[in-house]
Design a protein around this motif. Structure first.
Motif, PDB file in Angstrom:
ATOM      1  N   GLU A 199       0.837  -1.192   0.000  1.00 30.69           N
ATOM      2  CA  GLU A 199       0.000   0.000   0.000  1.00 30.69           C
ATOM      3  C   GLU A 199       0.874   1.244   0.000  1.00 30.69           C
ATOM      4  O   GLU A 199       1.900   1.293   0.672  1.00 30.69           O
ATOM      5  CB  GLU A 199      -0.925   0.016   1.227  1.00 30.69           C
ATOM      6  N   GLN A 200       0.432   2.249  -0.748  1.00 28.31           N
ATOM      7  CA  GLN A 200       1.115   3.541  -0.788  1.00 28.31           C
ATOM      8  C   GLN A 200       0.207   4.587  -0.161  1.00 28.31           C
ATOM      9  O   GLN A 200      -0.952   4.742  -0.562  1.00 28.31           O
ATOM     10  CB  GLN A 200       1.438   3.955  -2.226  1.00 28.31           C
ATOM     11  N   TYR A 201       0.718   5.304   0.833  1.00 23.03           N
ATOM     12  CA  TYR A 201      -0.024   6.359   1.509  1.00 23.03           C
ATOM     13  C   TYR A 201       0.640   7.697   1.221  1.00 23.03           C
ATOM     14  O   TYR A 201       1.823   7.881   1.512  1.00 23.03           O
ATOM     15  CB  TYR A 201      -0.058   6.120   3.023  1.00 23.03           C
ATOM     16  N   ASN A 202      -0.117   8.596   0.633  1.00 18.06           N
ATOM     17  CA  ASN A 202       0.399   9.941   0.384  1.00 18.06           C
ATOM     18  C   ASN A 202       0.365  10.742   1.671  1.00 18.06           C
ATOM     19  O   ASN A 202      -0.645  10.747   2.382  1.00 18.06           O
ATOM     20  CB  ASN A 202      -0.429  10.646  -0.685  1.00 18.06           C
ATOM     21  N   GLN A 203       1.461  11.408   1.975  1.00 17.81           N
ATOM     22  CA  GLN A 203       1.576  12.173   3.212  1.00 17.81           C
ATOM     23  C   GLN A 203       1.360  13.647   2.937  1.00 17.81           C
ATOM     24  O   GLN A 203       1.805  14.178   1.908  1.00 17.81           O
ATOM     25  CB  GLN A 203       2.966  11.968   3.841  1.00 17.81           C
ATOM     26  N   GLU A 204       0.661  14.313   3.858  1.00 13.91           N
ATOM     27  CA  GLU A 204       0.509  15.760   3.730  1.00 13.91           C
ATOM     28  C   GLU A 204       1.823  16.458   4.039  1.00 13.91           C
ATOM     29  O   GLU A 204       2.723  15.899   4.651  1.00 13.91           O
ATOM     30  CB  GLU A 204      -0.581  16.260   4.694  1.00 13.91           C
ATOM     31  N   SER A 205       1.914  17.685   3.619  1.00 12.70           N
ATOM     32  CA  SER A 205       3.133  18.462   3.824  1.00 12.70           C
ATOM     33  C   SER A 205       3.502  18.531   5.299  1.00 12.70           C
ATOM     34  O   SER A 205       2.649  18.660   6.170  1.00 12.70           O
ATOM     35  CB  SER A 205       2.960  19.876   3.268  1.00 12.70           C
ATOM     36  N   GLY A 206       4.787  18.409   5.539  1.00  6.41           N
ATOM     37  CA  GLY A 206       5.264  18.483   6.914  1.00  6.41           C
ATOM     38  C   GLY A 206       5.319  19.901   7.449  1.00  6.41           C
ATOM     39  O   GLY A 206       5.714  20.118   8.578  1.00  6.41           O
ATOM     40  N   GLY A 207       4.918  20.882   6.643  1.00 12.54           N
ATOM     41  CA  GLY A 207       4.894  22.266   7.114  1.00 12.54           C
ATOM     42  C   GLY A 207       6.222  22.953   6.882  1.00 12.54           C
ATOM     43  O   GLY A 207       7.104  22.479   6.181  1.00 12.54           O
ATOM     44  N   LYS A 208       6.386  24.109   7.518  1.00 10.11           N
ATOM     45  CA  LYS A 208       7.604  24.892   7.298  1.00 10.11           C
ATOM     46  C   LYS A 208       8.842  24.203   7.848  1.00 10.11           C
ATOM     47  O   LYS A 208       9.929  24.384   7.335  1.00 10.11           O
ATOM     48  CB  LYS A 208       7.451  26.267   7.964  1.00 10.11           C
ATOM     49  N   ASN A 209       8.655  23.396   8.904  1.00  8.02           N
ATOM     50  CA  ASN A 209       9.813  22.759   9.512  1.00  8.02           C
ATOM     51  C   ASN A 209      10.338  21.588   8.692  1.00  8.02           C
ATOM     52  O   ASN A 209      11.495  21.220   8.802  1.00  8.02           O
ATOM     53  CB  ASN A 209       9.464  22.280  10.922  1.00  8.02           C
ATOM     54  N   GLN A 210       9.438  20.966   7.881  1.00  7.41           N
ATOM     55  CA  GLN A 210       9.849  19.801   7.095  1.00  7.41           C
ATOM     56  C   GLN A 210       9.332  19.930   5.662  1.00  7.41           C
ATOM     57  O   GLN A 210       8.565  19.095   5.198  1.00  7.41           O
ATOM     58  CB  GLN A 210       9.321  18.510   7.721  1.00  7.41           C
ATOM     59  N   PRO A 211       9.733  20.958   4.946  1.00  7.06           N
ATOM     60  CA  PRO A 211       9.211  21.130   3.584  1.00  7.06           C
ATOM     61  C   PRO A 211       9.671  20.035   2.642  1.00  7.06           C
ATOM     62  O   PRO A 211       9.013  19.755   1.653  1.00  7.06           O
ATOM     63  CB  PRO A 211       9.768  22.506   3.180  1.00  7.06           C
ATOM     64  N   ASP A 212      10.813  19.390   2.943  1.00 11.47           N
ATOM     65  CA  ASP A 212      11.348  18.366   2.053  1.00 11.47           C
ATOM     66  C   ASP A 212      10.589  17.062   2.143  1.00 11.47           C
ATOM     67  O   ASP A 212      10.764  16.174   1.329  1.00 11.47           O
ATOM     68  CB  ASP A 212      12.828  18.114   2.362  1.00 11.47           C
ATOM     69  N   ARG A 213       9.706  16.911   3.137  1.00 10.12           N
ATOM     70  CA  ARG A 213       8.982  15.662   3.306  1.00 10.12           C
ATOM     71  C   ARG A 213       7.580  15.722   2.686  1.00 10.12           C
ATOM     72  O   ARG A 213       6.788  14.796   2.818  1.00 10.12           O
ATOM     73  CB  ARG A 213       8.860  15.312   4.795  1.00 10.12           C
ATOM     74  N   ALA A 214       7.278  16.823   1.999  1.00  7.61           N
ATOM     75  CA  ALA A 214       5.921  16.999   1.494  1.00  7.61           C
ATOM     76  C   ALA A 214       5.546  15.936   0.469  1.00  7.61           C
ATOM     77  O   ALA A 214       4.417  15.484   0.429  1.00  7.61           O
ATOM     78  CB  ALA A 214       5.772  18.391   0.887  1.00  7.61           C
TER      79      ALA A 214
END
Length: 452
Positions: free
Chosen positions: A348-363
């Motif tokens: 299964e693949q789960y799309n993650q919401e943006s990590g916000g300003k602290n983690q923009p690279d994980r969006a």
């Protein structure tokens, strides 16, 4: 059409209707938004910007005490109540709609056409009662290589005159080719996962599992030989048996597939381990007709897994907590004693919401979840639950035997070290006794009653 967010009004109670933070009509948990909050706060919880549109699913259509109608929508994993006025739109539970935020209201942009999921689910429901366990079916096919097949008596012959003949040459050739391409218990040595050859071998087993048979056949085009594939190999055995009987493919479509009792209960639970190895009582040769019906059930089982995967993937974005994509497949493999087994894999693949300003690279980084179920002769049933989101990985291993639990716990430090060597951050790694709780897909009751 504008839809106003509820401001504390109470709809007419209806029997067996659960809303607002309880279980939704889809069978998945849905967090309810407090209807007493102002509309602006309710929309803020959806993280839906002004003039931004999204998909929603109609969970319930309710009548309000003071008149008018109310919809319970499932939006981004939340349960939201909206009022539609005195003239409600032509909607029913289960419909997919497109909505847009307009200030502190939601605007209905339109209803989506009959969803692809409905057609797929209907095809899935039609095949559910006719599945043959792939492991037991393979065992019977292997037995036919030695015991042969019973040939039906000709008109005028007594039943006692039934003859047993060797498996037709074309069917034997197709079966031998399938066995040669199947995974072997000793096919991967310890540490092979770190090598390109090991990774290529695993990719090949996945590709040839039958889950991608039709697409691989299309890609092959007019090549002289069909690609190696579990489902296509079973189809070639069918063709050979029909030709030997002087029958056309139309005769196969009229057969009633043989169904396995273990797949009649909770047919949409995956993975689902078989209760025992079908290694006993296989010496008696089967008839050609029985073998063809069994092959029809085996092909049905692979098709059910394909349609099941498509049904779950089609629900992406319309149900709270649903993965963006799902793949269910069974991989055949052989023990050192040349006995067939099946490994069941759910990805299964789960799309993650943006990590916000602290983690923009994980969006844009998705989380992949893998569930592998396998039953070994000595170790017994094993389940592997793995979640990976670069660069982190966590895993749980479930063993039903106490001796296996002890052995796996002794090997966990080595597994942790191997994962770290691959550059992964191991956040959790443990082994538990028993088996994990498995989910079962729910279809609309008008399509299928899985308890029938």
């Amino acid at each position: 059409m504008p839809m106003k967010l509820n401001a504390g009004q109470t709809p007419v109670p209806q029997e067996n209707k659960l809303i607002g933070g309880k279980q939704s009509s889809t069978g998945l948990s849905s967090a309810g938004i407090d209807r007493a909050q102002p509309a602006q706060q309710q929309l803020a919880q959806l993280k839906l910007g002004n003039r931004e549109s999204t998909l929603a699913k109609v969970a319930e259509v309710l009548q309000r005490k003071e008149g008018g109608s109310e919809l319970i929508l499932e939006v981004k994993g939340r349960s939201l109540a909206v009022a539609t006025g005195d003239q409600p739109p032509d909607l029913k539970a289960g419909d997919l709609i497109k909505i847009m935020r307009a200030g502190n209201e939601l605007k209905l942009m339109g209803k989506l056409a009959a969803s692809e999921e409905a057609g797929i689910a209907k095809a899935l429901a039609q095949r559910l009662p006719w599945q043959q366990n792939l492991q037991s079916g393979l065992a019977q096919l292997l037995n036919s290589m030695n015991a042969g097949l019973k040939i039906a008596p000709q008109p005028g012959q007594l039943p006692s005159s039934i003859n047993v003949q060797p498996l037709p040459a074309a069917a034997r050739q197709a079966l031998e080719g399938m066995l040669a391409n199947m995974a072997k218990a000793n096919g991967l040595t310890p540490g092979a996962g770190k090598t390109k050859d090991g990774l290529s071998q695993v990719k090949q087993w996945l590709a040839e599992s039958g889950a991608f048979a039709e697409s691989r056949l299309l890609q092959a085009g007019s090549q002289s030989s069909a690609p190696s594939d579990f489902k296509l190999a079973l189809a070639r055995i069918v063709t050979a048996l029909l030709a030997h009987q002087g029958q056309t493919p139309d005769a196969f479509s009229r057969l009633t597939p043989l169904a396995s009792p273990d797949l009649m209960h909770a047919p949409l639970q995956f993975p689902k381990m078989v209760s025992a190895f079908p290694s006993q009582g296989r010496s008696e040769p089967a008839s050609v007709a029985q073998t063809l019906r069994m092959l029809a059930g085996m092909l049905n089982r692979i098709t059910v897994n394909q349609l099941h995967s498509q049904t779950l993937t089609a629900r992406s974005g319309a149900e709270p907590g649903a993965p963006a994509s799902t793949l269910l497949l069974e991989i055949p493999w052989l023990t050192p004693q040349q006995e067939p087994r099946m490994a069941q894999l759910r990805m299964e693949q789960y799309n993650q919401e943006s990590g916000g300003k602290n983690q923009p690279d994980r969006a844009s980084i998705s989380e992949w979840r893998l569930n592998l179920a396998i039953d070994l002769d000595h170790a017994g049933p094993l389940h592997f639950d793995v979640a990976y989101r670069h660069p982190s990985v966590r895993a749980q291993i479930w063993a039903e035997k106490q001796s296996t639990l002890r052995q796996v716990n002794e090997e966990l430090p080595l597994l942790r070290h191997s994962l770290i060597d691959l550059g992964l951050e191991v956040t959790d790694l443990e082994c538990r006794r028993g088996s994990p709780r498995q989910t079962e897909t729910r279809l609309e009751h008008r399509l299928v009653d899985t308890k029938a």
